[in-house]
Design an enzyme around this catalytic site. Structure first.
Site, short mmCIF file in Angstrom:
data_model
loop_
_atom_site.label_atom_id
_atom_site.label_comp_id
_atom_site.label_asym_id
_atom_site.label_seq_id
_atom_site.Cartn_x
_atom_site.Cartn_y
_atom_site.Cartn_z
N ASN A 36 -14.85 -20.84 22.57
CA ASN A 36 -13.48 -19.90 21.91
C ASN A 36 -12.44 -19.77 22.75
O ASN A 36 -12.60 -19.78 24.05
CB ASN A 36 -14.24 -18.87 20.95
CG ASN A 36 -14.68 -17.87 22.08
OD1 ASN A 36 -14.00 -17.06 22.88
ND2 ASN A 36 -16.12 -17.55 21.98
N ILE A 37 -11.09 -18.98 22.15
CA ILE A 37 -10.17 -18.69 23.04
C ILE A 37 -10.05 -17.41 23.90
O ILE A 37 -9.15 -17.07 24.35
CB ILE A 37 -8.94 -18.95 21.83
CG1 ILE A 37 -8.76 -17.82 21.18
CG2 ILE A 37 -8.73 -20.18 21.42
CD1 ILE A 37 -7.55 -17.55 20.22
#
Ligand code: CTP
Ligand code: CA
Length: 221
Positions: free
Chosen positions: A34-35
């Site tokens: 994920n970011i």
């Protein structure tokens, strides 16, 4: 003194944190992540160190430099992160769960790199990962637990529910789309006394304000 950073306010305390994303393998060269940049968790680890704490940081993959004076344990997957947290837990006074842990991992990981011609697009089967924060908070010998909530809507309601469900005394709520990857953020601290909104500021300043709140909470226990 509200919000002010006090040197030595965590002197004599041992603090364990998680930070960054986790990486869940699909095959030897591909995965789900994920970011999360790790910036908030690393800023909190440094703020705890600067407040005099002995700090251990279990970190998913990030591009950030290892902070000096902090024991950093690099991990990849959520299961790996849980093992590292459990191994580091004895003697800790505080656990701060900042990591954006993948909720699911791939059950049917491939030992070899998937080939395009192996019969069309692969189907990934997902299984739920352990909830690291909830499992630490549920222990009889649990340290003081601080959780984060990344929401994209109904921020305060969802965050209150998370604090209750995971049984953590202090929870930091933020909007995922504003906070993740950014250099600054705007959070609300939730505890038994209620809601404590902090101004939009750098993650370093947010970290110092969280440490000030944490030190007061520990002192008044
Ligand atoms: N967390 C964790 N282990 C997980 C999932 C989350 O330790 N497997 C921790 C995070 O580090 C954070 C808190 O739990 O401190 C909340 O994470 P979040 O993703 O906001 O909540 P979830 O419980 O996973 O719920 P959802 O993603 O559905 O909102
Ligand atoms: Ca989640």
């Amino acid at each position: 003194l509200d919000g002010f950073f006090v040197p030595d306010s965590l002197a004599g305390r041992r603090v364990l944190l998680t930070a960054g994303p986790t990486y869940e393998a699909i095959d030897p060269v591909r995965g789900i992540t994920n970011i999360s940049s790790g910036k908030m968790g690393y800023a909190l680890a440094r703020a705890c160190r600067d407040a005099g704490a002995e700090v251990t940081l279990v970190s998913g993959p990030t591009a950030l430099p290892s902070p000096t004076g902090i024991t950093v344990i690099p991990v990849q997957s959520a299961q790996h992160m849980l093992s590292a947290v459990e191994a580091s837990l004895p003697g800790q006074h505080v656990f701060i769960s900042v990591a954006a842990v993948a909720d699911y991992r791939v059950a049917n990981t491939s030992e070899h790199k998937l080939k395009k011609q192996d019969g069309g697009p692969p189907t990934l089967t997902l299984v739920e990962n352990p909830d690291i924060l909830a499992s630490v908070a549920a222990r009889a010998d649990a340290p003081f637990c601080v959780g984060f909530a990344a929401e994209s809507q109904n921020l305060l309601d969802f965050a209150e529910q998370k604090r209750t469900r995971k049984r953590v005394p202090l929870l930091v709520a933020n909007l995922a789309q504003q906070a993740m990857g950014a250099d600054d953020n705007e959070v609300v601290l939730l505890d038994d006394a209620g809601r404590h909104p902090l101004p939009r500021q750098s993650k370093d300043d947010t970290a110092r304000a969280i440490v000030a709140h944490l030190a007061r909470a520990l002192a008044s226990r």
